[in-house]
Design a protein around this motif. Structure first.
Motif, short mmCIF file in Angstrom:
data_model
loop_
_atom_site.label_atom_id
_atom_site.label_comp_id
_atom_site.label_asym_id
_atom_site.label_seq_id
_atom_site.Cartn_x
_atom_site.Cartn_y
_atom_site.Cartn_z
N GLY A 1 41.60 42.19 31.06
CA GLY A 1 41.75 41.76 32.45
C GLY A 1 42.96 40.87 32.65
N ALA A 2 43.21 39.98 31.69
CA ALA A 2 44.37 39.10 31.79
C ALA A 2 45.66 39.91 31.73
CB ALA A 2 44.33 38.07 30.67
N TRP B 1 47.21 42.24 43.42
CA TRP B 1 46.64 41.81 42.15
C TRP B 1 45.40 40.93 42.34
CZ3 TRP B 1 46.09 36.71 40.65
CH2 TRP B 1 46.78 35.75 41.39
N TYR C 1 37.92 43.54 39.01
CA TYR C 1 37.88 43.80 37.57
C TYR C 1 36.88 42.87 36.88
CZ TYR C 1 39.31 44.10 32.69
OH TYR C 1 39.31 44.26 31.32
N PHE C 2 36.99 41.58 37.15
CA PHE C 2 36.14 40.61 36.46
C PHE C 2 34.72 40.56 37.03
CE2 PHE C 2 40.38 38.92 35.33
CZ PHE C 2 40.22 38.85 33.95
N GLU D 1 42.35 43.30 43.08
CA GLU D 1 42.05 44.14 41.93
C GLU D 1 41.54 43.32 40.75
OE1 GLU D 1 42.19 47.72 41.61
OE2 GLU D 1 41.96 47.15 43.71
N SER D 2 42.13 42.15 40.53
CA SER D 2 41.67 41.31 39.43
C SER D 2 40.26 40.78 39.68
CB SER D 2 42.63 40.13 39.23
OG SER D 2 43.91 40.59 38.86
N SER E 1 36.77 40.43 47.88
CA SER E 1 37.98 40.99 47.28
C SER E 1 38.41 42.27 48.00
CB SER E 1 37.75 41.28 45.79
OG SER E 1 36.91 42.40 45.60
N ARG F 1 39.18 47.00 27.43
CA ARG F 1 38.00 46.82 28.28
C ARG F 1 36.91 47.80 27.87
NH1 ARG F 1 36.35 45.42 33.77
NH2 ARG F 1 34.57 46.73 34.30
N MET G 1 46.02 43.07 32.59
CA MET G 1 46.12 43.83 33.83
C MET G 1 46.62 42.95 34.96
SD MET G 1 43.19 45.54 36.21
CE MET G 1 43.03 43.95 37.06
N THR G 2 46.05 41.75 35.06
CA THR G 2 46.45 40.82 36.12
C THR G 2 47.93 40.46 36.00
OG1 THR G 2 44.22 39.89 36.24
CG2 THR G 2 46.02 38.56 37.14
#
Length: 408
Positions: free
Chosen positions: A151-152, A275, A282-283, A278-279, A260, A216, A154-155
């Motif tokens: 995730g980090a 971002w 994701y989380f 999406e982030s 989000s 992931r 991707m962000t």
């Protein structure tokens, strides 16, 4: 390991898998009905207002990355279910199984659809199997760490989107009207005509899977192993534990995912803001997925829901067949000759109607098929290839002494 009895274990896991394999279609259909960029940027293709926007919002809040997360965790749990955590497990059977999954996935991806998940599942399945002897706590910590690292990355990558070259932006998120028209025309032309384009997109997609998605995916599989060992997936938790887990996970995850998704709409999917939404999704998606799984496990605890859940259990036992059948149906509808070639003509509202129709069909056909046969047709092929022996198909045939592969 406090494993549940085999019948109970299969029922609860297969039921949850059934919900997951149906849920992924509501997201995947976008990759068939529209150009690839519209999957991440819904403004890239066709109408995004009124009911169409509502459908995207509903899908993004409740399904985006959630069903896939459940599917991934169950894949990891299936490895434990098949091999256990003994040192002398028959690892060769597992590797034959993964190799055939890889072969089928490569055909699926390069010939039929760039959005395939079987290839990364097979590759990660070959790696995470070595972690099966870890403790549940260790698996959970390591799995969540991998998800966080992915995730980090991707962000960080998405934060640099505004700095990309114009050609890169067009390929990822902002296709020109000419690019959209060319892609649609190519896919409408026919199955063979669009083969090169699909292969090119598949190459890009698999690079992204290896760099961003694979950690992931591996993390989710490890979490699935942990949840199996903890008894979560085998109905060993109490009704109270499942209820509290569902309330907390969905009470936190859904409102924040809602926010989000609204952020995307309110900012118009601005490149310097995308971002954030999406982030967040994701989380939050593992939290929401855990909430969904808690609800399904809670329902499985009560015989009252047995008849209601039975079609989903059957769909889960035939998840491999149902997943690939969804691709065949979508390919026929949206790709040209010998299909209908409706790509670029079916708005999101009508895409949802198609999804619901497929759901109904698979929930009806799966239990009917399994009332006669032991496995789904593609599960039978996969199993027979794994053991290099034709497996008994009809329920009247003698039962093989070989352990049943997870999901098949």
């Amino acid at each position: 390991m406090n494993a549940a009895p085999k019948a109970e274990r299969h029922t609860s896991i297969d039921t949850l898998r059934g919900f997951a394999v149906l849920g992924i279609l509501i997201m995947n259909i976008q990759g068939f009905a529209m150009v690839m960029q519209a999957y991440s940027n819904p403004l890239a293709h066709m109408d995004f207002s009124g009911a169409n926007q509502d459908v995207w919002f509903f899908s993004h809040v409740f399904f985006a990355m959630k069903a896939m997360t459940i599917f991934s965790t169950l894949f990891g749990a299936g490895i434990i279910l098949m091999l256990g955590d003994e040192k002398q497990a028959r690892i060769g059977v597992h590797y034959r199984r993964m190799i055939w999954l890889l072969v089928i996935g490569l055909i699926h991806a390069w010939i039929f659809w760039w959005g395939d998940i079987l290839v990364p599942y097979a590759v990660m399945g070959m790696l995470v199997v070595f972690a099966r002897r870890m403790s549940a706590t260790g698996l959970m910590i390591f799995g969540l760490a991998l998800i966080a690292i992915a995730g980090a990355l991707m962000t960080l990558g998405m934060m640099f989107i505004p700095m990309m070259e114009e050609e890169q932006l067009q390929a990822m998120l902002l296709p020109t009207p000419e690019m959209v028209s060319e892609t649609v025309a190519l896919y409408q032309q026919g199955f063979l005509a669009r083969l090169g384009e699909n292969m090119a997109t598949t190459a890009e997609a698999e690079v992204m899977q290896v760099t961003f998605f694979a950690p992931r995916l591996a993390g989710a599989m490890l979490v699935g192993m942990a949840l199996f060992k903890m008894g979560f997936l085998t109905l060993r938790w109490s009704v109270t534990q499942y209820a509290i887990s569902a309330i907390l996970a969905l009470g936190i995850g859904i409102p924040l995912t809602w926010w989000s998704s609204m952020h995307h709409i309110e900012t118009g999917f601005a490149l310097d803001q995308i971002w954030i939404g999406e982030s967040a999704n994701y989380f939050l998606s593992p939290i929401v997925a855990f909430g969904y799984a808690s609800v399904v496990m809670l329902m499985c605890k009560f015989g009252l829901f047995r008849m209601l859940l039975h079609p989903f259990t059957a769909a889960g036992r035939m998840a491999f067949t149902n997943y690939l059948t969804q691709t065949l149906i979508m390919t026929y509808i949206f790709v040209g000759s010998p299909g209908l070639g409706l790509i670029g003509t079916v708005e999101r509202v009508d895409q949802l109607k198609i999804v619901i129709a497929v759901w109904i069909a698979q929930l009806i056909i799966s239990p009917l098929w399994l009332s006669v046969f032991r496995f789904g047709p593609l599960e039978w092929v996969w199993r027979s290839l794994t053991y290099w022996k034709f497996q008994p198909m009809r329920k009247t045939a003698p039962v093989s002494a070989e352990p049943s592969p997870p999901g098949g």
